[in-house]
Write a protein that holds these residues in place. Structure first.
Motif, PDB file in Angstrom:
ATOM      1  N   THR A   1      18.994   8.105   6.884  1.00 21.39           N
ATOM      2  CA  THR A   1      17.922   8.643   7.464  1.00 21.39           C
ATOM      3  C   THR A   1      16.821   8.080   7.350  1.00 21.39           C
ATOM      4  OG1 THR A   1      18.944  10.805   6.815  1.00 21.39           O
ATOM      5  CG2 THR A   1      16.520  10.759   7.343  1.00 21.39           C
ATOM      6  N   GLY A   2      16.530   7.141   6.179  1.00 21.40           N
ATOM      7  CA  GLY A   2      15.281   6.391   6.011  1.00 21.40           C
ATOM      8  C   GLY A   2      15.327   5.189   6.776  1.00 21.40           C
ATOM      9  N   LEU A   3      16.476   4.787   7.441  1.00 27.37           N
ATOM     10  CA  LEU A   3      16.432   3.451   8.025  1.00 27.37           C
ATOM     11  C   LEU A   3      16.595   3.985   9.614  1.00 27.37           C
ATOM     12  CD1 LEU A   3      18.598   1.176   5.883  1.00 27.37           C
ATOM     13  CD2 LEU A   3      16.101   1.294   5.907  1.00 27.37           C
ATOM     14  N   MET A   4      16.918   5.074   9.835  1.00 21.61           N
ATOM     15  CA  MET A   4      17.085   5.388  11.216  1.00 21.61           C
ATOM     16  C   MET A   4      16.010   5.026  11.903  1.00 21.61           C
ATOM     17  SD  MET A   4      18.393   9.070  12.493  1.00 21.61           S
ATOM     18  CE  MET A   4      19.500   9.053  11.382  1.00 21.61           C
ATOM     19  N   ASN A   5      16.167   4.620  13.457  1.00 22.75           N
ATOM     20  CA  ASN A   5      15.197   4.119  14.278  1.00 22.75           C
ATOM     21  C   ASN A   5      14.480   2.958  14.036  1.00 22.75           C
ATOM     22  OD1 ASN A   5      16.419   6.077  15.902  1.00 22.75           O
ATOM     23  ND2 ASN A   5      15.309   7.917  15.282  1.00 22.75           N
ATOM     24  N   MET A   6      14.511   2.237  13.022  1.00 21.84           N
ATOM     25  CA  MET A   6      13.731   1.025  12.710  1.00 21.84           C
ATOM     26  C   MET A   6      13.755   0.169  13.946  1.00 21.84           C
ATOM     27  SD  MET A   6      13.884   0.193   8.734  1.00 21.84           S
ATOM     28  CE  MET A   6      12.583  -0.946   8.596  1.00 21.84           C
ATOM     29  N   CYS A   7      12.714  -0.484  13.877  1.00 20.68           N
ATOM     30  CA  CYS A   7      12.688  -1.812  14.887  1.00 20.68           C
ATOM     31  C   CYS A   7      12.439  -2.905  14.203  1.00 20.68           C
ATOM     32  CB  CYS A   7      11.376  -1.568  15.787  1.00 20.68           C
ATOM     33  SG  CYS A   7      11.226   0.142  16.775  1.00 20.68           S
ATOM     34  N   VAL A   8      12.688  -4.130  14.827  1.00 24.64           N
ATOM     35  CA  VAL A   8      12.802  -5.336  14.327  1.00 24.64           C
ATOM     36  C   VAL A   8      11.322  -5.800  13.902  1.00 24.64           C
ATOM     37  CG1 VAL A   8      13.024  -7.892  14.697  1.00 24.64           C
ATOM     38  CG2 VAL A   8      14.830  -6.184  15.542  1.00 24.64           C
ATOM     39  N   GLY A   9      10.947  -6.170  12.634  1.00 28.77           N
ATOM     40  CA  GLY A   9       9.614  -6.302  12.160  1.00 28.77           C
ATOM     41  C   GLY A   9       9.088  -5.315  11.611  1.00 28.77           C
ATOM     42  N   GLU A  10       9.533  -4.217  11.657  1.00 25.12           N
ATOM     43  CA  GLU A  10       9.033  -2.793  10.943  1.00 25.12           C
ATOM     44  C   GLU A  10       9.225  -2.778   9.696  1.00 25.12           C
ATOM     45  OE1 GLU A  10       9.421   1.845  11.132  1.00 25.12           O
ATOM     46  OE2 GLU A  10      10.365   0.758  12.797  1.00 25.12           O
ATOM     47  N   LYS A  11       8.282  -2.476   8.792  1.00 29.12           N
ATOM     48  CA  LYS A  11       8.405  -2.238   7.293  1.00 29.12           C
ATOM     49  C   LYS A  11       8.424  -0.800   6.849  1.00 29.12           C
ATOM     50  CE  LYS A  11       6.223  -6.781   6.549  1.00 29.12           C
ATOM     51  NZ  LYS A  11       5.187  -7.654   5.759  1.00 29.12           N
ATOM     52  N   ARG A  12       8.970  -0.611   6.002  1.00 30.88           N
ATOM     53  CA  ARG A  12       9.107   0.948   5.440  1.00 30.88           C
ATOM     54  C   ARG A  12       9.311   0.778   3.919  1.00 30.88           C
ATOM     55  NH1 ARG A  12      12.961   4.721   9.404  1.00 30.88           N
ATOM     56  NH2 ARG A  12      11.683   4.070  11.353  1.00 30.88           N
ATOM     57  N   THR A  13       8.789   1.933   3.335  1.00 35.03           N
ATOM     58  CA  THR A  13       8.819   2.132   1.824  1.00 35.03           C
ATOM     59  C   THR A  13      10.004   3.268   1.580  1.00 35.03           C
ATOM     60  OG1 THR A  13       6.791   1.297   1.234  1.00 35.03           O
ATOM     61  CG2 THR A  13       7.966   2.686  -0.411  1.00 35.03           C
ATOM     62  N   LEU A  14      10.945   2.946   0.863  1.00 36.25           N
ATOM     63  CA  LEU A  14      12.123   4.035   0.596  1.00 36.25           C
ATOM     64  C   LEU A  14      12.054   4.434  -0.937  1.00 36.25           C
ATOM     65  CD1 LEU A  14      15.254   2.851   2.810  1.00 36.25           C
ATOM     66  CD2 LEU A  14      13.217   4.466   3.427  1.00 36.25           C
ATOM     67  N   PHE A  15      12.003   5.621  -1.148  1.00 34.92           N
ATOM     68  CA  PHE A  15      12.097   6.240  -2.439  1.00 34.92           C
ATOM     69  C   PHE A  15      13.041   6.948  -2.948  1.00 34.92           C
ATOM     70  CE2 PHE A  15      11.092   9.659  -5.401  1.00 34.92           C
ATOM     71  CZ  PHE A  15      10.357   9.155  -6.625  1.00 34.92           C
ATOM     72  N   VAL A  16      13.747   6.590  -3.936  1.00 37.58           N
ATOM     73  CA  VAL A  16      15.023   7.141  -4.362  1.00 37.58           C
ATOM     74  C   VAL A  16      14.697   7.880  -5.602  1.00 37.58           C
ATOM     75  CG1 VAL A  16      17.242   6.866  -4.994  1.00 37.58           C
ATOM     76  CG2 VAL A  16      16.421   5.167  -3.380  1.00 37.58           C
ATOM     77  N   PRO A  17      14.813   9.244  -5.734  1.00 35.73           N
ATOM     78  CA  PRO A  17      14.482   9.740  -6.985  1.00 35.73           C
ATOM     79  C   PRO A  17      15.722   9.599  -8.202  1.00 35.73           C
ATOM     80  CG  PRO A  17      15.216  11.561  -5.418  1.00 35.73           C
ATOM     81  CD  PRO A  17      14.976  10.322  -4.635  1.00 35.73           C
ATOM     82  N   LYS A  18      15.238   9.525  -9.332  1.00 36.84           N
ATOM     83  CA  LYS A  18      16.163   9.281 -10.320  1.00 36.84           C
ATOM     84  C   LYS A  18      17.647  10.242 -10.586  1.00 36.84           C
ATOM     85  CE  LYS A  18      13.545  11.402 -13.782  1.00 36.84           C
ATOM     86  NZ  LYS A  18      12.675  11.315 -15.089  1.00 36.84           N
ATOM     87  N   HIS A  19      17.472  11.179 -10.033  1.00 35.91           N
ATOM     88  CA  HIS A  19      18.603  11.991 -10.039  1.00 35.91           C
ATOM     89  C   HIS A  19      19.723  11.575  -8.864  1.00 35.91           C
ATOM     90  CE1 HIS A  19      16.511  14.336  -6.811  1.00 35.91           C
ATOM     91  NE2 HIS A  19      17.964  14.577  -6.310  1.00 35.91           N
TER      92      HIS A  19
END
Length: 75
Positions: A10-28
């Motif tokens: 879900t976090g990477l869906m529809n990304m474009c080349v060159g785009e930057k995102r921050t993905l957060f994964v909770p410890k659980h």
């Protein structure tokens, strides 16, 4: 597919080349593969800075890709 994998998809869906995102994964949701605990230490919230560099339209061979994503080695 487990909840953590679905979150990455879900976090990477529809990304474009060159785009930057921050993905957060909770410890659980953090589960490290044996030998890879240094990349995803259990018991901690994780934050990943992601940049999409290119899209390989050919993609990996199905057998090789499955081995990569079989995180619990249960085939």
């Amino acid at each position: 597919m487990n909840e953590a994998t679905a979150s990455w998809d879900t976090g990477l869906m529809n990304m474009c080349v060159g785009e930057k995102r921050t993905l957060f994964v909770p410890k659980h949701l953090v589960v490290a593969r044996p030998g890879y605990e240094f990349l995803a230490p259990s018991g901690y919230d994780l934050s990943y800075e992601i940049e999409l560099l290119e899209i390989d339209k050919v993609g990996p061979k199905k057998e090789e890709f499955f081995k990569e994503i079989d995180s619990n080695f249960d085939k």
